[in-house]
Design an enzyme around this catalytic site. Structure first.
Site, PDB file in Angstrom:
ATOM      1  N   SER A 144      -9.963  18.918 -37.806  1.00  0.00           N
ATOM      2  CA  SER A 144      -9.863  20.281 -38.378  1.00  0.00           C
ATOM      3  C   SER A 144      -9.790  21.270 -37.224  1.00  0.00           C
ATOM      4  O   SER A 144     -10.345  21.010 -36.139  1.00  0.00           O
ATOM      5  CB  SER A 144     -11.116  20.576 -39.206  1.00  0.00           C
ATOM      6  OG  SER A 144     -11.215  21.964 -39.462  1.00  0.00           O
ATOM      7  N   TYR A 157     -20.215  20.414 -39.882  1.00  0.00           N
ATOM      8  CA  TYR A 157     -18.801  20.048 -40.094  1.00  0.00           C
ATOM      9  C   TYR A 157     -18.014  20.109 -38.777  1.00  0.00           C
ATOM     10  O   TYR A 157     -17.253  19.198 -38.446  1.00  0.00           O
ATOM     11  CB  TYR A 157     -18.217  21.008 -41.130  1.00  0.00           C
ATOM     12  CG  TYR A 157     -16.792  20.734 -41.536  1.00  0.00           C
ATOM     13  CD1 TYR A 157     -16.484  19.700 -42.422  1.00  0.00           C
ATOM     14  CD2 TYR A 157     -15.752  21.522 -41.058  1.00  0.00           C
ATOM     15  CE1 TYR A 157     -15.174  19.475 -42.811  1.00  0.00           C
ATOM     16  CE2 TYR A 157     -14.443  21.303 -41.445  1.00  0.00           C
ATOM     17  CZ  TYR A 157     -14.156  20.274 -42.321  1.00  0.00           C
ATOM     18  OH  TYR A 157     -12.857  20.048 -42.713  1.00  0.00           O
ATOM     19  N   ALA A 158     -18.236  21.195 -38.002  1.00  0.00           N
ATOM     20  CA  ALA A 158     -17.513  21.354 -36.730  1.00  0.00           C
ATOM     21  C   ALA A 158     -17.860  20.220 -35.776  1.00  0.00           C
ATOM     22  O   ALA A 158     -16.978  19.675 -35.092  1.00  0.00           O
ATOM     23  CB  ALA A 158     -17.851  22.700 -36.103  1.00  0.00           C
ATOM     24  N   ILE A 190      -6.229  24.695 -45.853  1.00  0.00           N
ATOM     25  CA  ILE A 190      -5.276  23.990 -46.717  1.00  0.00           C
ATOM     26  C   ILE A 190      -5.763  24.115 -48.160  1.00  0.00           C
ATOM     27  O   ILE A 190      -6.964  23.958 -48.434  1.00  0.00           O
ATOM     28  CB  ILE A 190      -5.169  22.493 -46.318  1.00  0.00           C
ATOM     29  CG1 ILE A 190      -4.863  22.339 -44.821  1.00  0.00           C
ATOM     30  CG2 ILE A 190      -4.133  21.787 -47.181  1.00  0.00           C
ATOM     31  CD1 ILE A 190      -3.554  22.934 -44.345  1.00  0.00           C
TER      32      ILE A 190
HETATM   33  P1  NDP Z   1     -10.966  17.095 -51.032  1.00  0.00           P
HETATM   34  O1  NDP Z   1     -12.364  17.526 -51.310  1.00  0.00           O
HETATM   35  O2  NDP Z   1      -9.853  17.688 -51.809  1.00  0.00           O
HETATM   36  O3  NDP Z   1     -10.847  15.475 -51.157  1.00  0.00           O
HETATM   37  C1  NDP Z   1     -11.793  14.682 -50.499  1.00  0.00           C
HETATM   38  C2  NDP Z   1     -11.454  13.228 -50.676  1.00  0.00           C
HETATM   39  O4  NDP Z   1     -12.339  12.454 -49.873  1.00  0.00           O
HETATM   40  C3  NDP Z   1     -11.621  12.731 -52.115  1.00  0.00           C
HETATM   41  O5  NDP Z   1     -10.683  11.713 -52.328  1.00  0.00           O
HETATM   42  C4  NDP Z   1     -13.045  12.154 -52.100  1.00  0.00           C
HETATM   43  O6  NDP Z   1     -13.290  11.169 -53.102  1.00  0.00           O
HETATM   44  C5  NDP Z   1     -13.041  11.528 -50.716  1.00  0.00           C
HETATM   45  N1  NDP Z   1     -14.387  11.316 -50.175  1.00  0.00           N
HETATM   46  C6  NDP Z   1     -15.334  12.230 -49.899  1.00  0.00           C
HETATM   47  N2  NDP Z   1     -16.447  11.633 -49.438  1.00  0.00           N
HETATM   48  C7  NDP Z   1     -16.177  10.298 -49.413  1.00  0.00           C
HETATM   49  C8  NDP Z   1     -16.935   9.162 -49.051  1.00  0.00           C
HETATM   50  N3  NDP Z   1     -18.182   9.249 -48.599  1.00  0.00           N
HETATM   51  N4  NDP Z   1     -16.347   7.942 -49.156  1.00  0.00           N
HETATM   52  C9  NDP Z   1     -15.071   7.817 -49.606  1.00  0.00           C
HETATM   53  N5  NDP Z   1     -14.306   8.866 -49.966  1.00  0.00           N
HETATM   54  C10 NDP Z   1     -14.865  10.092 -49.888  1.00  0.00           C
HETATM   55  O7  NDP Z   1     -10.769  17.352 -49.456  1.00  0.00           O
HETATM   56  P2  NDP Z   1      -9.447  17.754 -48.639  1.00  0.00           P
HETATM   57  O8  NDP Z   1      -8.297  16.966 -49.093  1.00  0.00           O
HETATM   58  O9  NDP Z   1      -9.385  19.213 -48.579  1.00  0.00           O
HETATM   59  O10 NDP Z   1      -9.874  17.241 -47.193  1.00  0.00           O
HETATM   60  C11 NDP Z   1      -9.399  16.011 -46.667  1.00  0.00           C
HETATM   61  C12 NDP Z   1      -9.741  15.952 -45.196  1.00  0.00           C
HETATM   62  O11 NDP Z   1      -9.115  17.045 -44.539  1.00  0.00           O
HETATM   63  C13 NDP Z   1     -11.238  16.081 -44.925  1.00  0.00           C
HETATM   64  O12 NDP Z   1     -11.593  15.236 -43.863  1.00  0.00           O
HETATM   65  C14 NDP Z   1     -11.389  17.540 -44.520  1.00  0.00           C
HETATM   66  O13 NDP Z   1     -12.494  17.735 -43.677  1.00  0.00           O
HETATM   67  C15 NDP Z   1     -10.071  17.772 -43.801  1.00  0.00           C
HETATM   68  N6  NDP Z   1      -9.681  19.158 -43.718  1.00  0.00           N
HETATM   69  C16 NDP Z   1      -9.474  19.912 -44.866  1.00  0.00           C
HETATM   70  C17 NDP Z   1      -9.117  21.238 -44.754  1.00  0.00           C
HETATM   71  C18 NDP Z   1      -8.906  22.110 -45.946  1.00  0.00           C
HETATM   72  O14 NDP Z   1      -8.755  23.344 -45.787  1.00  0.00           O
HETATM   73  N7  NDP Z   1      -8.827  21.574 -47.157  1.00  0.00           N
HETATM   74  C19 NDP Z   1      -8.945  21.870 -43.437  1.00  0.00           C
HETATM   75  C20 NDP Z   1      -9.147  20.989 -42.328  1.00  0.00           C
HETATM   76  C21 NDP Z   1      -9.502  19.688 -42.470  1.00  0.00           C
HETATM   77  P3  NDP Z   1     -14.153  11.592 -54.433  1.00  0.00           P
HETATM   78  O15 NDP Z   1     -13.368  12.641 -55.145  1.00  0.00           O
HETATM   79  O16 NDP Z   1     -14.250  10.324 -55.225  1.00  0.00           O
HETATM   80  O17 NDP Z   1     -15.466  12.091 -53.940  1.00  0.00           O
END
Ligand code: NDP
Length: 247
Positions: A144, A157-158, A190
């Site tokens: 990120s 998080y950072a 995003i």
């Molecule tokens: P979402 O919250 O939309 O989706 C998160 C996904 O990760 C879901 O599929 C969730 O499954 C899964 N997940 C969470 N915890 C676990 C776990 N312990 N084990 C397995 N699966 C898990 O997040 P984003 O798509 O927004 O984010 C995706 C990545 O991008 C993350 O790493 C985030 O930090 C990074 N990111 C996002 C940004 C943003 O603005 N959105 C910006 C920068 C980075 P379930 O629904 O079943 O919990």
């Protein structure tokens, strides 16, 4: 698709929603079979499963918590057994527990580090051994901009996202001579469920600070991941690609 049609296999953590889901669809369109995991939301996981069927890709959706090393190992083994060698791993599973440090509980600190950083370690530890044996493979981690720049209210998080950058660069140096590339993307704001939790005023302020003046789409991150994984990026490893609209 005929049974003897060989497609490369991509393994994606957090593939049920947001960026991971967009990555799954994009890679399926690029010709990969897809194995993705999610933590608990069965209903959300059913959506990409349906969409992936339409692309002709084989897909496997497995409920695995990335904090569980044994569970991740079992998911990786099952994927290789059912689909064949994993060519690409993408680590998108991630969470936030935002708080100023003084108000942060130990639980909030550890949940974020365990999921975002240990989770990446568990997935990479499990896929890298078979990749090393084959001397082929690619890994793309999802960091990120916050891991590069820091952000008030997100020390946990950072720290996890900065850890992913250092981890990815170090692993790239370890495995590059064995034909494995490791890169990271560093998305800005995003539009996903994760960012939906932020106040509109905060989102507006961040969008205002980007050169493009808007939040990004999950598909725009997926395009960057697909590029780093592809045959068009064969001399790129240890890189951290910002996908942040010029934040
Ligand atoms: P979402 O919250 O939309 O989706 C998160 C996904 O990760 C879901 O599929 C969730 O499954 C899964 N997940 C969470 N915890 C676990 C776990 N312990 N084990 C397995 N699966 C898990 O997040 P984003 O798509 O927004 O984010 C995706 C990545 O991008 C993350 O790493 C985030 O930090 C990074 N990111 C996002 C940004 C943003 O603005 N959105 C910006 C920068 C980075 P379930 O629904 O079943 O919990």
């Amino acid at each position: 698709m005929s049974a003897d049609h060989i497609r490369p296999v991509a393994l994606i953590s957090g593939g049920s929603r947001g960026i991971g889901r967009a990555v799954a669809l994009r890679l399926a369109e690029d010709g990969y079979d897809i194995s993705f995991c999610y933590r608990g939301d069965e209903q959300a996981a059913a959506n990409p499963e349906k969409e992936l069927t339409g692309t002709g890709a084989r897909s496997l959706a497995v409920r695995v918590d990335v904090t569980d090393a044994e569970g991740v190992r079992a998911w990786v083994s099952r994927t290789e057994k059912d689909f064949g060698p994993i060519a690409l791993a993408v680590t998108s599973a991630g969470i936030t527990r935002d708080k100023p440090l003084l108000m942060m509980s130990d639980t909030e600190w550890h949940e974020v580090l365990d999921t975002n950083l240990d989770g990446v370690y568990h997935v990479c530890r499990a896929v890298v051994f078979p990749m090393l044996k084959r001397r082929a493979g690619s890994i793309v981690t999802v960091s990120s901009v916050v891991g590069l720049q820091g952000n008030a209210g997100q020390t946990n998080y950072a720290a996890s996202k900065a850890g992913i950058v250092a981890f990815s660069r170090s692993l790239a140096k370890e495995v590059g001579r064995r034909g494995i590339r490791v890169n990271a993307v560093a998305p800005g704001l995003i539009d996903t469920d994760m960012s939906a939790a932020l106040d509109d005023s905060v989102k507006d302020q961040v969008a205002e600070r980007t050169a493009l003046g808007r939040a990004g789409l999950a598909t725009e991150v997926a395009d960057a991941v697909a590029f780093l994984a592809s045959g068009r990026a064969t001399y790129i490893t240890g890189a951290v690609l910002p996908v942040d609209g010029g934040l």
